[in-house]
Structure formats: structure tokens, C-alpha cells
Design an enzyme around this catalytic site. Structure first.
Site: not given
Length: 169
Positions: A45, A71
């Protein structure tokens, strides 16, 4: 999605077919799973936030950046030519590869592969544009990652051979 729909509608009204007004990028981070697997999701994150900052640092103030999930990021270049979009995509690849990211004493390195396509009058619906850029992104990954692949008129442009990261700058 609303911004894309608006740009496609505007391109149709303007009959913009040359693909020189708006460009769409599909960005997939290379080796990101390894970051989550070795450092945990908090590490991933934090790295995603750094990637978002890097994207904003490379792009113009009117360009749109969004995270699709996981992603994957998308970018809408609101003005610019296809050639300019290739340069911007390579700049993104360089910026992400150049991120110096350390979490709890451990360095993590990632890269990016990018699929690029135009938003124009004859490019189809939004989902078709995204699918075309996504397919181009997977072609970039298949070509060795860290490169750009361009999709034109529903096909991957063979003349724009994906280049490895070393040749991208």
C-alpha cells in the site's frame, strides 16, 4: 469512467479520428506481487502511494490518473499526440523503475509495463478502449516487461515494438 465516456463522446462530435487529442494508458506494475508477498500488504500500500506520486510528477496537471485495483493504474492524457504519449509512457516507466523504496529496512524494486491507445471518434466504446490498452500492456509484459506497447485500430502495432527498459529512455 465518466471522464473517458465524456472524451469519447466529444471525439465523436468533433469527428476526431487521428488519435491526436487524447491518449489512454493501461499500466501494470512489474514484480509488485513480490512486494506484497515479502513485505506484506502495508508495504504494498505504501509503495502504491509512491507510484501514484511518481505518476502525478511525470504527467501534466490536466491528465487523469486512476488506480483500477491491485497493481493496475490507468492514465488519460487529455491532450497530446501518439508520439508524445509514447514519450510520457517511457517517462513513467523510468520514474517507477527509479523509485527508491525501503520499508522497515528492506529495499523493494518494481517496474512497469504500459499499453497505450488513442481515444478517438472511431475507437469504440470505453470498455473496448480499455480492453485494447490492456491487451497492449500484456504484449509489453510478454516482450520482457518494462516497455510500452501501442494498440492502434484494435490491433497491437507491430511497428512499435515494445522496448526493454534500457532502451526506453
Amino acid at each position: 469512467m465518466r471522464a473517458m465516456e465524456g472524451l469519447v463522446d466529444q471525439a465523436r462530435k468533433d469527428c476526431t479520428t487521428a488519435g491526436d487529442r487524447h491518449q489512454f494508458m493501461f499500466i501494470d506494475l512489474d514484480h509488485f506481487k513480490r512486494v506484497n508477498d515479502t513485505g506484506g500488504h502495508a508495504t504494498g500500500d505504501a509503495l502504491l502511494k509512491r507510484v501514484a506520486e511518481a505518476l502525478r510528477g511525470v504527467l501534466g496537471s490536466e491528465d487523469i490518473v486512476a488506480r483500477l485495483g491491485g497493481d493496475e493504474f490507468v492514465v488519460i492524457l487529455k491532450s497530446g499526440s501518439a508520439a508524445g504519449a509514447r514519450i510520457a509512457a517511457r517517462s513513467i516507466i523510468d520514474a517507477i523503475a527509479g523509485l527508491s523504496f525501503t520499508w522497515e529496512g528492506w529495499p523493494h524494486a518494481i517496474g512497469a509495463s504500459i499499453g497505450l491507445t488513442a481515444i478517438c471518434a472511431n475507437c469504440g466504446e470505453v470498455d473496448e478502449i480499455i480492453a485494447r490498452a490492456d491487451a497492449a500492456c500484456y504484449a509489453a509484459k510478454a516482450a520482457g516487461r518494462g516497455c510500452v506497447s501501442v494498440a492502434l485500430d484494435g490491433k497491437i502495432d507491430k511497428s512499435e515494438t515494445p522496448r526493454p527498459l534500457a532502451a526506453a529512455s
